[in-house]
Write a protein that holds these residues in place. Structure first.
Motif, PDB file in Angstrom:
ATOM      1  N   GLU A  74     -13.874 -15.428  23.300  1.00 41.49           N
ATOM      2  CA  GLU A  74     -13.721 -13.600  21.640  1.00 41.49           C
ATOM      3  C   GLU A  74     -14.466 -12.748  21.483  1.00 41.49           C
ATOM      4  OE1 GLU A  74     -13.774 -15.443  18.108  1.00 41.49           O
ATOM      5  OE2 GLU A  74     -15.591 -13.174  17.372  1.00 41.49           O
ATOM      6  N   ARG A 113     -16.493  -5.176  15.435  1.00 42.65           N
ATOM      7  CA  ARG A 113     -15.752  -5.587  14.180  1.00 42.65           C
ATOM      8  C   ARG A 113     -14.462  -5.821  13.978  1.00 42.65           C
ATOM      9  NH1 ARG A 113     -19.820  -9.826  13.226  1.00 42.65           N
ATOM     10  NH2 ARG A 113     -21.654  -8.313  13.451  1.00 42.65           N
ATOM     11  N   ALA A 117     -11.636  -9.655  13.949  1.00 41.71           N
ATOM     12  CA  ALA A 117     -11.667  -8.913  13.288  1.00 41.71           C
ATOM     13  C   ALA A 117      -9.915  -9.403  12.697  1.00 41.71           C
ATOM     14  CB  ALA A 117     -11.257  -8.725  11.853  1.00 41.71           C
ATOM     15  N   HIS A 120      -9.586 -13.474  14.878  1.00 40.40           N
ATOM     16  CA  HIS A 120      -9.539 -13.999  13.696  1.00 40.40           C
ATOM     17  C   HIS A 120      -8.315 -14.251  12.122  1.00 40.40           C
ATOM     18  CE1 HIS A 120     -14.124 -15.172  13.512  1.00 40.40           C
ATOM     19  NE2 HIS A 120     -14.042 -14.558  14.431  1.00 40.40           N
ATOM     20  N   LEU A 121      -7.676 -12.866  13.243  1.00 37.60           N
ATOM     21  CA  LEU A 121      -6.379 -12.723  12.267  1.00 37.60           C
ATOM     22  C   LEU A 121      -5.381 -13.513  12.942  1.00 37.60           C
ATOM     23  CD1 LEU A 121      -5.056 -11.267   9.551  1.00 37.60           C
ATOM     24  CD2 LEU A 121      -4.180  -9.462  10.590  1.00 37.60           C
ATOM     25  N   PRO A 126     -10.978 -18.080  10.034  1.00 36.07           N
ATOM     26  CA  PRO A 126     -10.593 -17.262   8.734  1.00 36.07           C
ATOM     27  C   PRO A 126     -12.094 -16.168   9.049  1.00 36.07           C
ATOM     28  CG  PRO A 126     -12.437 -19.097   8.789  1.00 36.07           C
ATOM     29  CD  PRO A 126     -10.946 -19.166  10.017  1.00 36.07           C
ATOM     30  N   GLN A 127     -11.280 -15.422   8.057  1.00 35.18           N
ATOM     31  CA  GLN A 127     -12.470 -14.106   7.880  1.00 35.18           C
ATOM     32  C   GLN A 127     -13.663 -13.561   8.291  1.00 35.18           C
ATOM     33  OE1 GLN A 127     -10.871 -10.929   9.770  1.00 35.18           O
ATOM     34  NE2 GLN A 127      -9.277 -11.559  10.024  1.00 35.18           N
ATOM     35  N   LEU A 128     -14.537 -13.104   8.279  1.00 31.12           N
ATOM     36  CA  LEU A 128     -16.006 -13.011   8.282  1.00 31.12           C
ATOM     37  C   LEU A 128     -15.720 -12.621   7.110  1.00 31.12           C
ATOM     38  CD1 LEU A 128     -17.238 -11.281  11.958  1.00 31.12           C
ATOM     39  CD2 LEU A 128     -16.696 -13.880  10.926  1.00 31.12           C
ATOM     40  N   TRP A 130     -18.168 -10.499   4.029  1.00 31.47           N
ATOM     41  CA  TRP A 130     -18.143  -8.446   4.091  1.00 31.47           C
ATOM     42  C   TRP A 130     -19.205  -8.417   4.266  1.00 31.47           C
ATOM     43  CZ3 TRP A 130     -21.792  -6.264   1.162  1.00 31.47           C
ATOM     44  CH2 TRP A 130     -22.474  -7.004   0.002  1.00 31.47           C
ATOM     45  N   TRP A 133     -19.982  -7.177   8.125  1.00 34.62           N
ATOM     46  CA  TRP A 133     -19.244  -5.694   8.441  1.00 34.62           C
ATOM     47  C   TRP A 133     -20.546  -4.536   7.770  1.00 34.62           C
ATOM     48  CZ3 TRP A 133     -15.188  -4.516  10.006  1.00 34.62           C
ATOM     49  CH2 TRP A 133     -13.673  -5.436  10.039  1.00 34.62           C
TER      50      TRP A 133
END
Length: 160
Positions: A74, A113, A117, A120-121, A126-128, A130, A133
């Motif tokens: 990643e 970022r 994302a 991860h999607l 799971p998304q990071l 907020w 960001w």
């Protein structure tokens, strides 16, 4: 100063960036942690393109994945994307004033970022949250002092 005399700075800066990435932080500020490794790789891609390129970014990313226990590849992918963009626009970035460079680096960190994302999607992870960001903003603010610090080390070694 010959190149051999300042070769220590690159591995030491990567090692420090790796350690700063692993440093435990209190939960409320965890998401604000700048992507230290990206900042260090960005500096070296801009200043030493003959030594630091896509292969270096990939190897450092894999090392970071192994050290942090994250999804293997990643960070390697994220750093390679950033290094590719930096290599493409290196000539322009190098001659930007430092504040303008910081804005460009902030944009690259925000792009990082987005890439994270997307990974991860695609993988159903799971998304990071907020606050993560906001980290590109912190990285953008740290760019000028970090750049000046590295330049001071490099020029200090050259003047001897």
């Amino acid at each position: 100063m010959n190149r051999r005399g300042r070769m220590w700075l690159l591995p030491v800066s990567v090692l420090i960036a790796l350690l700063l990435g692993l440093l435990p932080l209190p939960q409320p500020v965890q998401g604000l942690r700048p992507y230290w490794l990206a900042l260090v790789v960005a500096y070296w891609v801009i200043e030493e393109p003959e030594r630091v390129g896509l292969g270096f970014a990939f190897l450092v990313g894999v090392l970071a994945d192994l050290v942090s226990g994250a999804l293997l590849g990643e960070q390697a992918l994220r750093l390679v994307v950033m290094a590719f963009i930096l290599q493409r626009f290196r000539a322009q970035l190098r001659f930007f004033p430092l504040a303008q460079q910081a804005l460009a680096i902030g944009g690259l960190l925000l792009n990082d970022r987005v890439v994270a994302a997307a990974i991860h999607l695609l993988l159903g992870l799971p998304q990071l949250p907020w606050p993560y960001w906001l980290a590109p903003l912190v990285g953008m603010l740290l760019w000028a002092p970090l750049f000046l610090l590295f330049d001071a080390f490099r020029q200090g070694r050259r003047s001897r």
